[in-house]
Write a protein that holds these residues in place. Structure first.
Motif, PDB file in Angstrom:
ATOM      1  N   LEU A 183       0.785  -1.223   0.000  1.00  0.00           N
ATOM      2  CA  LEU A 183       0.000   0.000   0.000  1.00  0.00           C
ATOM      3  C   LEU A 183       0.825   1.285   0.000  1.00  0.00           C
ATOM      4  CD1 LEU A 183      -2.685  -1.159   2.578  1.00  0.00           C
ATOM      5  CD2 LEU A 183      -2.904  -1.094   0.095  1.00  0.00           C
ATOM      6  N   ALA A 184       2.149   1.168  -0.052  1.00  0.00           N
ATOM      7  CA  ALA A 184       2.999   2.356   0.062  1.00  0.00           C
ATOM      8  C   ALA A 184       2.680   3.401  -0.998  1.00  0.00           C
ATOM      9  CB  ALA A 184       4.470   1.950  -0.023  1.00  0.00           C
ATOM     10  N   VAL A 185       2.410   2.971  -2.232  1.00  0.00           N
ATOM     11  CA  VAL A 185       2.177   3.940  -3.308  1.00  0.00           C
ATOM     12  C   VAL A 185       0.766   4.515  -3.264  1.00  0.00           C
ATOM     13  CG1 VAL A 185       3.858   2.870  -4.841  1.00  0.00           C
ATOM     14  CG2 VAL A 185       1.475   2.126  -4.925  1.00  0.00           C
ATOM     15  N   LEU A 186      -0.084   4.001  -2.377  1.00  0.00           N
ATOM     16  CA  LEU A 186      -1.466   4.469  -2.317  1.00  0.00           C
ATOM     17  C   LEU A 186      -1.762   5.316  -1.084  1.00  0.00           C
ATOM     18  CD1 LEU A 186      -3.385   1.227  -3.417  1.00  0.00           C
ATOM     19  CD2 LEU A 186      -2.383   3.029  -4.837  1.00  0.00           C
ATOM     20  N   CYS A 205     -12.947  -1.076  -2.533  1.00  0.00           N
ATOM     21  CA  CYS A 205     -12.725  -0.912  -3.971  1.00  0.00           C
ATOM     22  C   CYS A 205     -11.483  -1.624  -4.502  1.00  0.00           C
ATOM     23  CB  CYS A 205     -12.604   0.575  -4.322  1.00  0.00           C
ATOM     24  SG  CYS A 205     -13.874   1.623  -3.599  1.00  0.00           S
ATOM     25  N   LEU A 206     -10.452  -1.710  -3.675  1.00  0.00           N
ATOM     26  CA  LEU A 206      -9.151  -2.177  -4.148  1.00  0.00           C
ATOM     27  C   LEU A 206      -9.153  -3.647  -4.554  1.00  0.00           C
ATOM     28  CD1 LEU A 206      -6.304  -0.990  -4.555  1.00  0.00           C
ATOM     29  CD2 LEU A 206      -5.703  -1.849  -2.284  1.00  0.00           C
ATOM     30  N   VAL A 214      -1.805  -0.975  -8.614  1.00  0.00           N
ATOM     31  CA  VAL A 214      -1.827  -1.846  -7.441  1.00  0.00           C
ATOM     32  C   VAL A 214      -3.278  -2.192  -7.137  1.00  0.00           C
ATOM     33  CG1 VAL A 214      -1.390  -2.007  -4.960  1.00  0.00           C
ATOM     34  CG2 VAL A 214       0.284  -0.899  -6.436  1.00  0.00           C
ATOM     35  N   GLY A 215      -3.583  -3.492  -7.052  1.00  0.00           N
ATOM     36  CA  GLY A 215      -4.930  -3.907  -6.697  1.00  0.00           C
ATOM     37  C   GLY A 215      -5.496  -4.915  -7.666  1.00  0.00           C
TER      38      GLY A 215
END
Length: 279
Positions: A183-186, A205-206, A214-215
């Motif tokens: 999740l770092a980029v989100l 949603c992910l 990502v997801g």
């Protein structure tokens, strides 16, 4: 320091579904399993190890959210599956580790490993109601038939209305990943007012949609190269989420009725924030 160590140790990221890995024939299942465990001890491609799974037991699910009724399955405790094929999980900080489910249709839900192990979770291998000679019954959603095979994660102590628990069917792969890596980029590092929207998006949603790649892959990417907020009006985004079939014929996306307008606003604001933070 601990989080960094977990990231380096896991080396597992959200990837594509079973199409990127070839299923071994029955005669090579044992050899393939050994190679996978040595090469990557924190992911397992389930069809490859089907013949090696422990004996399944009959479990009763009082409220199945896929079939919308009580069901019974032949299933194996998920923890037993992890013990046999991903034993390295015992050395990890469970609260900082995500279990990632990858399905053939692109559905890629994930949740805290500690959270799922706190409940009676099972890997279902067949439906006891299936006709003789078959393992599964495929329910229909409108005109669309939902493929349940080859595996389905179910619970005997989680109510269907609790959306924080995922019930992935059409499951082919289980992986473990550091929560911070996934999740770092989100995460909205520059604006803590967006954290609520991020949390809501992550849970609701992910699993089907990716953001910055990502997801999940079942639904469209929502941020890259263009954010949905750049080509859809906000009110239409919210109305689509509430009633997708009113916008698209034979839409696979279910109507999201458990989120309030205020929560949908939080998600949209987070998406608007992420439109300025593309990767």
């Amino acid at each position: 320091m601990k989080t960094q160590l977990i990231c380096l140790t896991l080396g597992v990221v959200l990837g594509s579904c079973g199409g990127s890995e070839k299923q071994a024939s029955h005669s090579t299942v044992a050899d393939t399993t050994v190679v996978k465990v040595v090469k990557d001890s924190l992911s397992v491609y389930l069809p490859d190890v089907k013949a090696s799974l422990p004996e399944a037991q009959t479990v009763e699910v009082k409220d199945d959210p896929v079939f919308f009724k009580a069901k019974s399955y032949k299933a194996i405790p998920l923890q037993t599956v992890l013990d046999q094929f991903l034993p390295a999980y015992k050395k990890l900080d469970l609260s900082q580790t995500q279990i990632v489910f990858e399905c053939e249709d692109g559905y890629n839900p994930s949740m805290s490993l500690a959270k799922i192990l706190s409940k009676k979770a099972y890997l279902a291998v067949s439906d006891t109601d299936a006709p003789a000679g078959e393992d599964w019954i495929n329910p229909k959603k409108g005109n669309h038939e939902m493929k349940i095979a080859p595996f389905y994660v179910v619970y005997t102590d989680v109510p269907a209305k609790d959306v924080t628990y995922k019930w992935p069917y059409n499951l082919v792969k289980i992986s473990l990943s550091a929560a911070s890596k996934e999740l770092a980029v989100l995460f909205p590092k520059e604006d803590d007012t967006q954290v609520k929207g991020f949390e809501l998006f992550k849970v609701n949603c992910l699993t089907c949609h990716s953001l910055n790649k990502v997801g999940g892959k079942m639904g469209p990417e929502l941020n890259y190269p263009k954010s949905i907020t750049e080509y859809w009006q906000v009110e239409h985004i919210k109305q689509f989420v509430k009633a997708p079939s009113s916008y698209r014929n034979d839409c696979k996306m279910p109507a999201v009725t458990h989120l309030s307008d205020r929560e949908l606003d939080e998600i949209v604001r987070y998406l608007q924030y992420m439109a300025k933070h593309k990767v």
